[in-house]
Scaffold this motif. Structure first.
Motif, PDB file in Angstrom:
ATOM      1  N   THR A   2       0.792  -1.268   0.036  1.00 18.55           N
ATOM      2  CA  THR A   2       0.133  -0.109  -0.102  1.00 18.55           C
ATOM      3  C   THR A   2       0.885   1.118  -0.050  1.00 18.55           C
ATOM      4  O   THR A   2       1.901   1.593   0.769  1.00 18.55           O
ATOM      5  N   ARG A   3       0.704   2.066  -1.061  1.00 17.98           N
ATOM      6  CA  ARG A   3       1.497   3.563  -1.014  1.00 17.98           C
ATOM      7  C   ARG A   3       0.946   4.375  -0.123  1.00 17.98           C
ATOM      8  O   ARG A   3      -0.183   4.988  -0.533  1.00 17.98           O
ATOM      9  N   LEU A   4       1.857   4.915   0.678  1.00 16.46           N
ATOM     10  CA  LEU A   4       1.175   5.762   1.703  1.00 16.46           C
ATOM     11  C   LEU A   4       2.346   6.586   2.039  1.00 16.46           C
ATOM     12  O   LEU A   4       3.639   6.231   2.133  1.00 16.46           O
ATOM     13  N   THR A   5       2.112   8.146   2.702  1.00 17.98           N
ATOM     14  CA  THR A   5       2.940   8.946   3.007  1.00 17.98           C
ATOM     15  C   THR A   5       3.419   8.375   4.341  1.00 17.98           C
ATOM     16  O   THR A   5       2.867   7.493   4.864  1.00 17.98           O
ATOM     17  N   THR A   6       4.554   9.051   4.764  1.00 20.35           N
ATOM     18  CA  THR A   6       5.109   8.507   6.382  1.00 20.35           C
ATOM     19  C   THR A   6       4.104   8.840   7.367  1.00 20.35           C
ATOM     20  O   THR A   6       3.694   8.042   8.130  1.00 20.35           O
ATOM     21  N   ALA A   7       3.460  10.148   7.400  1.00 19.72           N
ATOM     22  CA  ALA A   7       2.239  10.439   8.136  1.00 19.72           C
ATOM     23  C   ALA A   7       0.987   9.319   8.205  1.00 19.72           C
ATOM     24  O   ALA A   7       0.499   8.931   9.194  1.00 19.72           O
ATOM     25  N   GLN A   8       0.732   9.122   6.945  1.00 17.75           N
ATOM     26  CA  GLN A   8      -0.508   8.054   6.604  1.00 17.75           C
ATOM     27  C   GLN A   8      -0.173   6.916   7.415  1.00 17.75           C
ATOM     28  O   GLN A   8      -0.956   6.211   7.918  1.00 17.75           O
ATOM     29  N   ALA A   9       1.048   6.469   7.064  1.00 18.34           N
ATOM     30  CA  ALA A   9       1.290   5.007   7.526  1.00 18.34           C
ATOM     31  C   ALA A   9       1.596   5.001   9.171  1.00 18.34           C
ATOM     32  O   ALA A   9       0.912   3.999   9.705  1.00 18.34           O
ATOM     33  N   ILE A  10       1.808   6.209   9.636  1.00 19.05           N
ATOM     34  CA  ILE A  10       1.772   6.180  11.165  1.00 19.05           C
ATOM     35  C   ILE A  10       0.291   6.259  11.668  1.00 19.05           C
ATOM     36  O   ILE A  10       0.060   5.297  12.753  1.00 19.05           O
ATOM     37  N   ILE A  11      -0.428   6.934  11.141  1.00 24.61           N
ATOM     38  CA  ILE A  11      -1.760   6.798  11.624  1.00 24.61           C
ATOM     39  C   ILE A  11      -2.394   5.394  11.585  1.00 24.61           C
ATOM     40  O   ILE A  11      -3.229   4.900  12.242  1.00 24.61           O
ATOM     41  N   LYS A  12      -2.249   4.743  10.276  1.00 21.33           N
ATOM     42  CA  LYS A  12      -3.109   3.499  10.077  1.00 21.33           C
ATOM     43  C   LYS A  12      -2.264   2.687  11.082  1.00 21.33           C
ATOM     44  O   LYS A  12      -2.855   1.617  11.538  1.00 21.33           O
ATOM     45  N   PHE A  13      -0.996   2.722  11.365  1.00 19.66           N
ATOM     46  CA  PHE A  13      -0.426   1.682  12.230  1.00 19.66           C
ATOM     47  C   PHE A  13      -0.892   1.890  13.593  1.00 19.66           C
ATOM     48  O   PHE A  13      -1.297   0.893  14.390  1.00 19.66           O
ATOM     49  N   LEU A  14      -1.033   2.931  13.870  1.00 20.68           N
ATOM     50  CA  LEU A  14      -1.656   3.336  15.628  1.00 20.68           C
ATOM     51  C   LEU A  14      -2.717   2.881  15.540  1.00 20.68           C
ATOM     52  O   LEU A  14      -3.346   2.221  16.668  1.00 20.68           O
ATOM     53  N   ASP A  15      -3.612   2.777  14.692  1.00 20.24           N
ATOM     54  CA  ASP A  15      -5.123   2.529  14.676  1.00 20.24           C
ATOM     55  C   ASP A  15      -5.281   1.028  14.862  1.00 20.24           C
ATOM     56  O   ASP A  15      -6.315   0.559  15.245  1.00 20.24           O
ATOM     57  N   VAL A 188       9.922  14.382   5.301  1.00 22.96           N
ATOM     58  CA  VAL A 188       9.571  13.156   5.258  1.00 22.96           C
ATOM     59  C   VAL A 188       8.510  12.384   5.387  1.00 22.96           C
ATOM     60  O   VAL A 188       7.890  11.801   4.944  1.00 22.96           O
ATOM     61  N   GLU A 189       7.572  13.406   6.363  1.00 22.26           N
ATOM     62  CA  GLU A 189       6.224  13.218   6.719  1.00 22.26           C
ATOM     63  C   GLU A 189       5.353  12.920   5.429  1.00 22.26           C
ATOM     64  O   GLU A 189       4.249  12.306   5.292  1.00 22.26           O
ATOM     65  N   GLY A 190       5.555  13.736   4.385  1.00 23.67           N
ATOM     66  CA  GLY A 190       4.790  13.827   3.150  1.00 23.67           C
ATOM     67  C   GLY A 190       5.403  12.917   2.080  1.00 23.67           C
ATOM     68  O   GLY A 190       4.792  12.636   1.150  1.00 23.67           O
ATOM     69  N   GLU A 191       6.588  12.281   2.256  1.00 31.11           N
ATOM     70  CA  GLU A 191       7.259  11.393   1.394  1.00 31.11           C
ATOM     71  C   GLU A 191       6.359  10.104   1.355  1.00 31.11           C
ATOM     72  O   GLU A 191       6.127   9.535   2.295  1.00 31.11           O
ATOM     73  N   ALA A 192       6.366   9.314   0.102  1.00 30.23           N
ATOM     74  CA  ALA A 192       5.629   8.209   0.195  1.00 30.23           C
ATOM     75  C   ALA A 192       6.457   7.011  -0.027  1.00 30.23           C
ATOM     76  O   ALA A 192       7.748   7.035  -0.438  1.00 30.23           O
ATOM     77  N   TYR A 193       5.926   5.733   0.534  1.00 21.38           N
ATOM     78  CA  TYR A 193       6.573   4.645   0.213  1.00 21.38           C
ATOM     79  C   TYR A 193       5.727   3.377  -0.044  1.00 21.38           C
ATOM     80  O   TYR A 193       4.287   3.436   0.612  1.00 21.38           O
ATOM     81  N   ASP A 194       5.991   2.284  -0.460  1.00 23.58           N
ATOM     82  CA  ASP A 194       5.202   1.177  -0.771  1.00 23.58           C
ATOM     83  C   ASP A 194       5.311   0.286   0.449  1.00 23.58           C
ATOM     84  O   ASP A 194       6.207  -0.669   0.473  1.00 23.58           O
ATOM     85  N   TYR A 195       4.504   0.372   1.287  1.00 27.49           N
ATOM     86  CA  TYR A 195       4.336  -0.254   2.740  1.00 27.49           C
ATOM     87  C   TYR A 195       3.761  -1.678   2.491  1.00 27.49           C
ATOM     88  O   TYR A 195       2.825  -1.713   1.836  1.00 27.49           O
ATOM     89  N   PRO A 196       4.399  -2.679   3.180  1.00 27.62           N
ATOM     90  CA  PRO A 196       3.836  -3.959   2.917  1.00 27.62           C
ATOM     91  C   PRO A 196       2.726  -4.111   3.981  1.00 27.62           C
ATOM     92  O   PRO A 196       2.469  -3.550   4.959  1.00 27.62           O
ATOM     93  N   ASP A 197       1.568  -4.722   3.350  1.00 24.11           N
ATOM     94  CA  ASP A 197       0.130  -4.860   4.183  1.00 24.11           C
ATOM     95  C   ASP A 197       0.264  -5.449   5.554  1.00 24.11           C
ATOM     96  O   ASP A 197      -0.333  -4.936   6.173  1.00 24.11           O
ATOM     97  N   TYR A 198       1.302  -6.366   5.551  1.00 23.00           N
ATOM     98  CA  TYR A 198       1.360  -7.054   7.063  1.00 23.00           C
ATOM     99  C   TYR A 198       1.611  -6.148   8.014  1.00 23.00           C
ATOM    100  O   TYR A 198       1.529  -6.268   9.226  1.00 23.00           O
ATOM    101  N   PHE A 199       2.446  -4.973   7.830  1.00 19.14           N
ATOM    102  CA  PHE A 199       2.610  -4.007   8.659  1.00 19.14           C
ATOM    103  C   PHE A 199       1.446  -3.521   9.289  1.00 19.14           C
ATOM    104  O   PHE A 199       1.434  -2.849  10.712  1.00 19.14           O
ATOM    105  N   PHE A 200       0.606  -3.417   8.736  1.00 18.04           N
ATOM    106  CA  PHE A 200      -0.784  -2.737   9.169  1.00 18.04           C
ATOM    107  C   PHE A 200      -1.661  -3.651   9.714  1.00 18.04           C
ATOM    108  O   PHE A 200      -2.887  -3.195  10.143  1.00 18.04           O
ATOM    109  N   LYS A 201      -1.400  -4.894  10.015  1.00 15.57           N
ATOM    110  CA  LYS A 201      -2.401  -6.003  10.711  1.00 15.57           C
ATOM    111  C   LYS A 201      -2.775  -5.540  11.972  1.00 15.57           C
ATOM    112  O   LYS A 201      -1.913  -4.681  12.610  1.00 15.57           O
TER     113      LYS A 201
END
Length: 640
Positions: A2-15, A188-201
Motif C-alpha cells: 500500500t503506497r502511503l506517506t510516512t504520516a499516513q502510515a503512522i496513523i494507520k499503524f497506530l489505529d 519526510v512526513e509527506g514522502e511516500a513508500y510502498d508499505y507491506p500490508d502486513y505492517f498494518f495488520k
C-alpha cells in the motif's frame, strides 16, 4: 503493498495496535493530541484529516499541558491505554520535553511525535530551526534524548516501520516504559513508500507478568522469616500490576503494616488496620515512627526515592534488611536490597506460597495501634484547626511575621489548608478521585487523604511537576468517565499552567479544580526559611528596590475561571467552601473553587528528614546551625 506517506502510515499503524493483558484484549491507542503548527499540520494533519481511521483527535492549548493530559490518562488506565501527542517544529516540540521527563520518571507510557526540520536540509534554516555550526544534524528534538526511554528520527519513510515497532516494545514493557519519541522531519512526513500490508495488520502486544526466580524468593523469605518488626512500602507498581487484592491479603495475613508512596497511595485500602498512611519526608507520624525501628523493609513496586526513604535516613535500625520486589531490575537493586525481580502480583503470590509454610507472623503487639491512635488524634487536631483573630498560631513556625495578618486583611480569607483538605476528603466520599502534584498540597494530601477506592488518589510526584494538575483532571476524567474528579492545586502551580481549562470545555467534561490561594509558593518559602534563608521571591509581592518584598499581590482566580466559561465559587471560610461544594453538584459545567487559604497552615512534618544542599559557609549564625544539623543527619543516613 500500500503506497502511503510516512504520516499516513503512522496513523494507520497506530489505529491497529492492541494489548493483551491477562487474556483481555483492548485497543491501546485512543487517539492523538495536537496543537497544529508548521512541520506537521500538512503532514500528520493531512493523514488525520483523511478520516479513514478510528482515532480520536484532541486539540490542546499548550503542548506541555496536552501531554500531561495524556500522561494522566495512561496512568489512570494503569498504563493499558495511551494518547499520542504531536507538535510543531521548534518551540512547540520543545514544550513537550518537560512532559516527556515526567512520563519517564514515573514510568508512564507517552508516545510523542515532535516535528523536525528538513531531512534534505535544502531549505535550511527553516522557520523555528535551531542550527549548530559544529553539527548540522542537531535540532531542538535532540533535547528529548536525556528524558526518553526510546528516541528515533525518521529520515526515510521506510524507517518508520522499525521505529514504531520499537516504540511499541517500550511502551508496553512494564519494566522499561516511559516517553517514546519519534522525530518527524517535515519533508519526510509527506514522502511516500510502498508499505507491506502486513505492517498494518491488527497487532496484539502481550504485557506479560514477569515471574520471580526461586532463588530470589528463597533469599527474600529467609530475611522476612527472621524479622520481628517488618514494614512494607507500597509503590505505584502495585497499582499498575493490579495487585491490590493479593498484596493487601498478604500484609494482613502476616500482620505487616504498610506505608504508602505518592504513586502507591490508593493501591490498597486506607481502612485496613495495617495502613499507616504516607511514608517518608511527607509521611505520617504512624508510618515514620514504625519505619525508624523496623528490622525489615519490604518494598513493593517502589523506586525508593529520597522522599520515600527520608534521604536514606528513615530506617534507623542498624540491623535493618531491605527486600525489594520490583519488575525493574535497576529499581530492585537500590539501597543494596535483596532483589525479587518480578511483577508485583506474581511476586507476592510466590512469597505467600513460600512464607505460608512457616506459620510466620510479625511480632508487633500494640505498637501499630498505638502509632495509629497518635496519628488519628493529630488528624483530628488538623481537621479542627481554625483561624482566630487573637493568638492564631501557624503550623509553620519560621515565617515572615506580617504575612498572615496581611493576607487576612487583603483577602478576607480565613481557611486553613489542613481543614480544607479534610473537608474535601469527607465530602467526596469513596467514589471520587483526587489529583495533586508539586508544592505543599501533595505533602499534606499524602498524610491526610484516605480512600478505599483503588486509584482514588492520583499524584504526579516522581518529577513533582507543577502545572500538571489542571491538565491531569481532563486525562483522569477521560479514563474514568463515571467518577467525580477533583484536582487540588496551589495558586503558584495554577499560574504556571492552566491552559487546558479551555480544552476541558471543548471536550464537555465536568471536573472540579480547587485552587488553594495563599499568595505565593508556600512550600518553597518554608524550605527557604526553615534553612535560615530569608523569604526571598517565593511570596507574591510587589517589587521593592531590587527584591520582590513589598505588599502582597492578590489574584481573583474565580474570574479567570469565568473567562474560560467555567462555573466558579470564591470561599473565604470553611463554611463557604462546604456550601459551594454542595451547590456545585448541580452545576452543568466544570467548576473552580477559589479558596483563600491562610499562609503557613500546611503541615510541617513528622519524624523525617530531607537532605538538601545547604550553605557550608555563611556569616549568618542560624545558617551555620542548619549546616551542623545537616552534617549530623547526613552521617546518620545509610550510605549506598
Amino acid at each position: 503493498m500500500t503506497r502511503l506517506t510516512t504520516a499516513q502510515a503512522i496513523i494507520k499503524f497506530l489505529d491497529n495496535q492492541y494489548i493483551n493483558y491477562d487474556g483481555k484484549i483492548t485497543k491501546f491507542v485512543d487517539g492523538m493530541f495536537t496543537i497544529f503548527g508548521h512541520g506537521m499540520a500538512v503532514g500528520l494533519g493531512q493523514a488525520l484529516d483523511e478520516r479513514g481511521h478510528n482515532l480520536n483527535v484532541y486539540q490542546g492549548r499548550n503542548e506541555q499541558g496536552m501531554c500531561h493530559v495524556a500522561i494522566a490518562y495512561a496512568k489512570q488506565n494503569n498504563r493499558k491505554k495511551i494518547i499520542a501527542c504531536t507538535a510543531s517544529v521548534g518551540p512547540g516540540s520543545a514544550n513537550m520535553v518537560t512532559a516527556a521527563a515526567s512520563a519517564t520518571v514515573n514510568n508512564i507510557p507517552l508516545l510523542l511525535f515532535p516535528s523536525d526540520t528538513f531531512a534534505s536540509r535544502q531549505p535550511d534554516p527553516v522557520l523555528q530551526q535551531v542550527q549548530q555550526a559544529y553539527d548540522l544534524t542537531i535540532t531542538t528534538n535532540d533535547a528529548f534524548k536525556p528524558v526518553s526511554r526510546y528516541w528515533d528520527r525518521i529520515n526515510r519513510p521506510e524507517q518508520v516501520m522499525t521505529a514504531l515497532i520499537n516504540a511499541m516494545r517500550v511502551l508496553t514493557d512494564p519494566s522499561q516504559t516511559g516517553a517514546c519519541v519519534i522525530c518527524l522531519p517535515q519533508d519526510v512526513e509527506g514522502e511516500a513508500y510502498d508499505y507491506p500490508d502486513y505492517f498494518f495488520k491488527k497487532r496484539i502486544h502481550k504485557i506479560s507478568r514477569t515471574l520471580p526466580t526461586q532463588t530470589d524468593i528463597e533469599e527474600a523469605i529467609e530475611a522476612i522469616r527472621k524479622s520481628k518488626n517488618p514494614i512494607a512500602i507500597i509503590g505505584g507498581g502495585v497499582k499498575y500490576s493490579e495487585a491490590s487484592k493479593e498484596v493487601l491479603e498478604f500484609l494482613e495475613k502476616y500482620k505487616i503494616p504498610f506505608g504508602e508512596t505518592q504513586a502507591g497511595k490508593s493501591a490498597l485500602k486506607s481502612s485496613s488496620d495495617m495502613c499507616l498512611g504516607g511514608i517518608g519526608v511527607t509521611g505520617t507520624y504512624a508510618a515514620n515512627v514504625i519505619a525508624k525501628k523496623a528490622d525489615l523493609i519490604l518494598s513493593i513496586g517502589s523506586r525508593m526515592t529520597d522522599f520515600t526513604t527520608s534521604s536514606k535516613w528513615l530506617f534507623q535500625n542498624k540491623d535493618v534488611k531491605i527486600v525489594s520486589l520490583n519488575i525493574n531490575r535497576f529499581d530492585a537493586y537500590k539501597m543494596d536490597a535483596i532483589q525479587v525481580v518480578a511483577d508485583a502480583k506474581e511476586g507476592i503470590k510466590a512469597l505467600d506460597e513460600c512464607l505460608g509454610k512457616y506459620n510466620y507472623k510479625s511480632s508487633y503487639e500494640g505498637e501499630i495501634k498505638e502509632a495509629k491512635d497518635v496519628w488519628d488524634k493529630e488528624v483530628e487536631r488538623l481537621k479542627n484547626y481554625r483561624y482566630e483573630d487573637q493568638g492564631f498560631t501557624p503550623l509553620i513556625k519560621n515565617m515572615d511575621p506580617r504575612t498572615i495578618e496581611e493576607f487576612v486583611n487583603l483577602t478576607g480569607g480565613k481557611i486553613t489548608q489542613t481543614s480544607a483538605i479534610l473537608k474535601l476528603n469527607e465530602f467526596m466520599g469513596e467514589d471520587g478521585i483526587v489529583i495533586t502534584a508539586g508544592g505543599s498540597l501533595p505533602s499534606d494530601l499524602q498524610r491526610l487523604w484516605t480512600t478505599d477506592k483503588i486509584g482514588g488518589y492520583h499524584a504526579e510526584y516522581g518529577y513533582s511537576c507543577m502545572g500538571y494538575e489542571v491538565s491531569a483532571a481532563l486525562g483522569v476524567k477521560m479514563a474514568e468517565k463515571d467518577s467525580e474528579v477533583y484536582a487540588v492545586v496551589g495558586d503558584g502551580s495554577f499560574q504556571m499552567l492552566h491552559s487546558e481549562m479551555s480544552t476541558i470545555i471543548q471536550e464537555g467534561k465536568k471536573v472540579y479544580i480547587v485552587v488553594f490561594d495563599n499568595a505565593g509558593f508556600g512550600c518553597i518559602n518554608n524550605l527557604e526559611m526553615n534553612n535560615a534563608v530569608g523569604s526571598l521571591a517565593t511570596e507574591f509581592r510587589y517589587k521593592n528596590g531590587n527584591y520582590p518584598e513589598g505588599n502582597l499581590i492578590t489574584t481573583d482566580y474565580a474570574k479567570i475561571a469565568e473567562g474560560f466559561g467555567w462555573k466558579s465559587y470564591t470561599a473565604r471560610t470553611l463554611e463557604e467552601f462546604e456550601a459551594a461544594l454542595i451547590k456545585s453538584k448541580n452545576d452543568d459545567k466544570p467548576v473552580l473553587f477559589d479558596l483563600k487559604v491562610i499562609p503557613k497552615t500546611m503541615i510541617d512534618g513528622y519524624e523525617a528528614w530531607w537532605n538538601v544542599g545547604v550553605a557550608e559557609v555563611s556569616k549568618n549564625e542560624k545558617q551555620m546551625e542548619v549546616w551542623e544539623s545537616t552534617k549530623k543527619a547526613r552521617n546518620q543516613a545509610r550510605k549506598y
